[in-house]
Design an enzyme around this catalytic site. Structure first.
Site, PDB file in Angstrom:
ATOM      1  N   MET A   1       0.832  -1.201   0.000  1.00  0.00           N
ATOM      2  CA  MET A   1       0.000   0.000   0.000  1.00  0.00           C
ATOM      3  C   MET A   1       0.865   1.248   0.000  1.00  0.00           C
ATOM      4  O   MET A   1       0.597   2.214  -0.671  1.00  0.00           O
ATOM      5  CB  MET A   1      -0.893  -0.038   1.240  1.00  0.00           C
ATOM      6  CG  MET A   1      -1.774   1.188   1.423  1.00  0.00           C
ATOM      7  SD  MET A   1      -2.958   1.356   0.108  1.00  0.00           S
ATOM      8  CE  MET A   1      -3.814   2.805   0.620  1.00  0.00           C
ATOM      9  N   GLY A  51      -7.533  -0.088   8.254  1.00  0.00           N
ATOM     10  CA  GLY A  51      -6.413  -0.488   7.413  1.00  0.00           C
ATOM     11  C   GLY A  51      -6.479   0.214   6.077  1.00  0.00           C
ATOM     12  O   GLY A  51      -7.077   1.285   5.934  1.00  0.00           O
ATOM     13  N   CYS A  52      -5.883  -0.395   5.075  1.00  0.00           N
ATOM     14  CA  CYS A  52      -5.888   0.180   3.729  1.00  0.00           C
ATOM     15  C   CYS A  52      -7.320   0.405   3.254  1.00  0.00           C
ATOM     16  O   CYS A  52      -8.152  -0.499   3.293  1.00  0.00           O
ATOM     17  CB  CYS A  52      -5.155  -0.753   2.779  1.00  0.00           C
ATOM     18  SG  CYS A  52      -5.251  -0.251   1.058  1.00  0.00           S
ATOM     19  N   PHE A  53      -7.599   1.609   2.798  1.00  0.00           N
ATOM     20  CA  PHE A  53      -8.985   1.915   2.425  1.00  0.00           C
ATOM     21  C   PHE A  53      -9.445   1.228   1.151  1.00  0.00           C
ATOM     22  O   PHE A  53     -10.645   1.186   0.877  1.00  0.00           O
ATOM     23  CB  PHE A  53      -9.250   3.416   2.348  1.00  0.00           C
ATOM     24  CG  PHE A  53      -8.201   4.285   1.700  1.00  0.00           C
ATOM     25  CD1 PHE A  53      -7.343   3.814   0.720  1.00  0.00           C
ATOM     26  CD2 PHE A  53      -8.076   5.619   2.081  1.00  0.00           C
ATOM     27  CE1 PHE A  53      -6.400   4.638   0.120  1.00  0.00           C
ATOM     28  CE2 PHE A  53      -7.144   6.460   1.484  1.00  0.00           C
ATOM     29  CZ  PHE A  53      -6.295   5.959   0.498  1.00  0.00           C
ATOM     30  N   TRP A  54      -8.545   0.667   0.372  1.00  0.00           N
ATOM     31  CA  TRP A  54      -8.964  -0.029  -0.845  1.00  0.00           C
ATOM     32  C   TRP A  54      -9.957  -1.144  -0.529  1.00  0.00           C
ATOM     33  O   TRP A  54     -11.003  -1.262  -1.158  1.00  0.00           O
ATOM     34  CB  TRP A  54      -7.762  -0.632  -1.566  1.00  0.00           C
ATOM     35  CG  TRP A  54      -6.769   0.352  -2.094  1.00  0.00           C
ATOM     36  CD1 TRP A  54      -6.960   1.697  -2.301  1.00  0.00           C
ATOM     37  CD2 TRP A  54      -5.420   0.069  -2.479  1.00  0.00           C
ATOM     38  NE1 TRP A  54      -5.804   2.258  -2.795  1.00  0.00           N
ATOM     39  CE2 TRP A  54      -4.855   1.297  -2.913  1.00  0.00           C
ATOM     40  CE3 TRP A  54      -4.640  -1.073  -2.497  1.00  0.00           C
ATOM     41  CZ2 TRP A  54      -3.526   1.388  -3.367  1.00  0.00           C
ATOM     42  CZ3 TRP A  54      -3.325  -0.994  -2.940  1.00  0.00           C
ATOM     43  CH2 TRP A  54      -2.776   0.234  -3.378  1.00  0.00           C
TER      44      TRP A  54
END
Length: 219
Positions: A1, A51-54
């Site tokens: 990320m 966490g990672c917004f993806w």
């Protein structure tokens, strides 16, 4: 990320392989909230960091009743933060997803159940999977007293039931604004479904949503 986008596909595999099983995210369907406060308004907005917004965005974007899921930044003091600044961990922001939904079709309580079941591991402190730092912390940013009440009650409920083998560290933080992330972060899973980071970390979350919550699955 956090790697350069041009190289993230190859490097993310090495990054993912490097962290231990104890740090991996494992979707598990948790009990529904006991406290549900109905809202008859046509729209409501919620903010979730995990966490990672993806992956978080991809999950909520496929929930029936959700009108929009948008990646961005919340929880920090810096005005108009960008990805580069947030990635340092110095701004206080968390990668966050704005969820605009119809509460007559899906309640805030159900969104929390989905969040804790498949979008995040609430026992990981200042990290999610291979991503580390306060910008990847788990947090909810209530936008109303009703949301705050439900969030507190749900964490207390899951804690009392010992739903997880470790302590829940997801935070409930005051909402102080949201900055939309750069365009290349929006709909990232849709545009890069075969990228190794997405395949390893985020596609399983979307699959778990469909498996655990078929009544809320939106193709």
């Amino acid at each position: 990320m956090r790697l350069a986008l041009a190289a993230v596909g190859l490097c993310a595999v090495a990054t993912v392989m490097a962290y231990s099983e104890s740090q991996a995210e494992s979707p598990v369907r948790v009990p529904a909230p006991a406290l549900v406060i109905a809202n008859k308004a046509p729209t409501e907005t919620a903010y979730f960091a995990g966490g990672c917004f993806w992956g978080v965005e991809a999950v909520f974007d496929r929930v029936k009743g959700v009108r929009m899921a948008q990646s961005g930044y919340a929880g920090g003091a810096l005005k108009n933060p960008d990805y580069e600044a947030v990635s340092t961990g110095a701004t206080g922001h968390a990668e966050t997803v704005k969820v605009v939904f119809d509460p007559r079709q899906v309640s805030y309580a159900t969104l929390m159940q989905i969040y804790f079941s498949v979008a995040t591991d609430p026992t990981q402190l200042n990290r999610q999977g291979p991503d580390t730092g306060t910008q990847y912390r788990g947090a909810m940013f209530p936008t109303s007293p009703a949301q705050a009440q439900q969030a507190r009650a749900y964490i207390a409920q899951l804690t009392k039931a010992r739903t997880y083998p470790r302590r829940i560290v997801t935070r409930i933080e005051p909402f102080n604004g949201f900055t939309v992330a750069e365009a290349y972060h929006q709909d990232y899973l849709v545009r890069h479904p075969a990228q190794p980071y997405i395949v390893i970390n985020d596609q399983p979350k979307v699959a778990a949503l469909k498996r655990y919550f078929p009544q809320y699955w939106k193709a």
